[in-house]
Motif scaffolding. Structure first.
Motif, PDB file in Angstrom:
ATOM      1  N   PHE A  33       0.836  -1.206   0.000  1.00  0.00           N
ATOM      2  CA  PHE A  33       0.000   0.000   0.000  1.00  0.00           C
ATOM      3  C   PHE A  33       0.871   1.257   0.000  1.00  0.00           C
ATOM      4  O   PHE A  33       0.608   2.210  -0.742  1.00  0.00           O
ATOM      5  N   SER A  34       1.926   1.248   0.814  1.00  0.00           N
ATOM      6  CA  SER A  34       2.838   2.395   0.862  1.00  0.00           C
ATOM      7  C   SER A  34       3.485   2.607  -0.504  1.00  0.00           C
ATOM      8  O   SER A  34       3.570   3.737  -0.999  1.00  0.00           O
ATOM      9  N   ASP A  35       3.926   1.515  -1.131  1.00  0.00           N
ATOM     10  CA  ASP A  35       4.474   1.596  -2.488  1.00  0.00           C
ATOM     11  C   ASP A  35       3.492   2.244  -3.441  1.00  0.00           C
ATOM     12  O   ASP A  35       3.872   3.071  -4.275  1.00  0.00           O
ATOM     13  N   GLY A  36       2.227   1.851  -3.328  1.00  0.00           N
ATOM     14  CA  GLY A  36       1.201   2.379  -4.221  1.00  0.00           C
ATOM     15  C   GLY A  36       1.065   3.885  -4.052  1.00  0.00           C
ATOM     16  O   GLY A  36       1.120   4.634  -5.033  1.00  0.00           O
ATOM     17  N   VAL A  37       0.924   4.334  -2.802  1.00  0.00           N
ATOM     18  CA  VAL A  37       0.770   5.771  -2.553  1.00  0.00           C
ATOM     19  C   VAL A  37       1.999   6.533  -3.040  1.00  0.00           C
ATOM     20  O   VAL A  37       1.891   7.567  -3.713  1.00  0.00           O
ATOM     21  N   ILE A  38       3.189   6.015  -2.725  1.00  0.00           N
ATOM     22  CA  ILE A  38       4.424   6.704  -3.119  1.00  0.00           C
ATOM     23  C   ILE A  38       4.567   6.738  -4.638  1.00  0.00           C
ATOM     24  O   ILE A  38       4.932   7.758  -5.217  1.00  0.00           O
ATOM     25  N   ALA A  39       4.224   5.618  -5.313  1.00  0.00           N
ATOM     26  CA  ALA A  39       4.328   5.574  -6.779  1.00  0.00           C
ATOM     27  C   ALA A  39       3.357   6.552  -7.429  1.00  0.00           C
ATOM     28  O   ALA A  39       3.696   7.213  -8.417  1.00  0.00           O
ATOM     29  N   VAL A  40       2.150   6.675  -6.879  1.00  0.00           N
ATOM     30  CA  VAL A  40       1.182   7.625  -7.449  1.00  0.00           C
ATOM     31  C   VAL A  40       1.646   9.056  -7.207  1.00  0.00           C
ATOM     32  O   VAL A  40       1.639   9.888  -8.116  1.00  0.00           O
TER      33      VAL A  40
END
Lengths: 209, 209, 209, 209
Positions: A9-16
């Motif tokens: 989830f953290s990866d997702g937020v950071i990637a967006v």
């Protein structure tokens, strides 16, 4: 909640967030004003590119350090989820802070506050990172995947504390000159992104040695 | 940092960038100007669709090739993380470059620079891809998941070098005509996306044979 | 390229596209025009909500069906990657097509074309889905994870073919009325999203029985 | 469809929605209107920040609770996929509802409806969450990964029911004052995000004790 899902989830937020930064780089609407060339207009937008690169590299470094930190963890408790959510919020807000910095850098009014908000966001991000690191390493060490000697845990923690310093200085200097503030943030980003400083970069927030 | 997480984050950035491209396709605000039909207005926007399809296919190909490259890796070092971050930045900036190309293609001013920025971004992307491939295959081969003979590693590397060439040509020809530049970039995208060239497409950047 | 990574990237693009749809729902800028209430203005925007819900459900269904399809696959070849990229492009373009439909539905000019583009995008999506299914089930069955009898494979394929039909009809009827087109697309979305039709929904594109 | 893929897709949508919230925070276009400082303008935008933080924390909590819920599941049926899609839609629409709330809070017209839409979206989200929980715990308990006694399942379900209450109250009070509505939503977000209430937060929607 497993560590794997927390990372995903953290990866997702950071990637967006890192990819949304591009929305700040606006194409000047054609046709161009009389007597102006596209080269002129694009060159005049240099604060946009400078702020973009600085924020992109900084988010990239915080992503690397986030993984190093979370990988040490066996299973998160609610406090870690909460602190991580605050850290993600400080990252997610960067497209706004970056836009503000870029739009006001060359203005004669508002430029100091814009710069303070920009480095202030990095400062808050570094503080949340440090607080999360502290909780993980010093408050709840029994949640670590592998036992780490107290001495080493303190060392890692103090490194992330020192990472806060340049952003505190950059925020204070926003009163003097927004260029100095952007320069410090950019220097920090380049310093930690560059592989020469690889030893330290894997143990702290964007700004730690 | 594991190879899996490096792939997941890269996938995230690439997936967001490829999907954000759609924001460049603007709906003409109704009501339409007198005497114009929607068909006319939409048809007049063809550079937007041409640039969209070209960028979408190119990012799709670079995603495929990125995986082929990273899959060879056992564990990334800091240099690989850094080069990968630069590669992701060149991809993340494509929605801007694509918009610039589309908006200026039919203009009588700025069209050459816009085209140069567009193919120049692909050129930089291909260069970062090649540099990353070089580091992985020739500088740090001990990090590969499986041993690959030097001969074969050199072959893969030279393929990604040749991938740089069409974008260098397209960028140079932007001085002559932005249509030629867009045409070359589109041809490269179609050529590597089409399954006929499948043998080579799995070994290099968007532009390699 | 593994099936897992193909799914992860496709998931990413689909998740971004489905979430970007919200950017089409604009907040009316305050203060409101004299004599208008917010309720009036929001109610007048009903085509925006109708198109939003239709597109959201349709992308949701195609996501479900995409996984059912890809899960059958052991390892993708280049043709599958290429067809999947085209399918993703047709999904990624939906925020634009949805916006176009919503903005022109109530207009007296351009409404037929806008509706045709909207259902036409779904039609193209269903066609790419069917083509991908055909390649996987009938052209390269040796790539399937488990052997499936020819009879069953044909059955699954024909189901996705029938999924194309309602969108072809909706696109043709755009000439008659954009409301009919939106109505058919919405009906298809609700029909397949609703759990009553669960048996079939797991074997084809958004529109298959 | 596996539970893992359901989680991954849901994570993607939630991560994109939570990060898109930042697009609502607009940079005031320079140069500033005569006699206004940037500090004034930014401070006047406080409803934007209040709504941003409230929505960010609420989505963060629903993400945590979503995982706790889905982790109990062995394999989803079509009804679960459908209810989950509706839940995701209510989350994906939050950037719009948040923007509406922020833009109208200080207006003298439309502010009540805007607040009702805002907390109404949270209400719908909590209702979908509860319905999903009910289906999973009470209708299809044989799909649970591990057997849970009926008593305990009822307890978890009733907790998510109570989570609906504050949003129902906040929506009703929108008629009285939009500030009260935003205050309740913010209080709920802070209450469940804060680690003190960790015991309950892991069993229900954003609003459950």
């Amino acid at each position: 909640m497993t560590t794997g899902r927390l990372e995903a989830f953290s990866d997702g937020v950071i990637a967006v967030a890192i990819t949304l930064l591009v929305l700040n780089i606006q194409v000047p609407a054609p046709p161009l004003p009389h007597g102006k060339t596209l080269a002129h207009v694009l060159a005049g937008n240099w604060p946009v590119y400078a702020a973009y690169i600085t924020s992109f590299l900084t988010i990239g470094i915080i992503w690397i350090n986030h993984h190093v930190m979370i990988r040490r963890l066996r299973e998160p408790d609610h406090m870690i989820l909460f602190l991580n959510l605050l850290l993600l919020m400080s990252i997610a807000v960067l497209p706004f802070a970056t836009d503000l910095m870029a739009d006001y850098l060359k203005q004669s009014s508002g430029q100091h506050l814009a710069a303070a908000v920009y480095s202030g966001t990095f400062l808050v991000m570094a503080l949340f990172f440090t607080t999360l690191n502290r909780h993980l390493l010093l408050v709840e060490p029994q949640r670590l995947r592998e036992e780490i000697p107290l001495e080493r845990r303190r060392q890692i923690f103090f490194r992330s504390v020192t990472g806060v310093i340049p952003y505190a200085i950059a925020t204070a200097l926003a009163l003097v000159s927004p260029y100095v503030t952007l320069g410090i943030c950019a220097a920090v980003a380049v310093f930690y992104a560059f592989p020469i400083s690889s030893g330290g970069a894997s143990d702290g927030a964007a700004a730690e040695p």
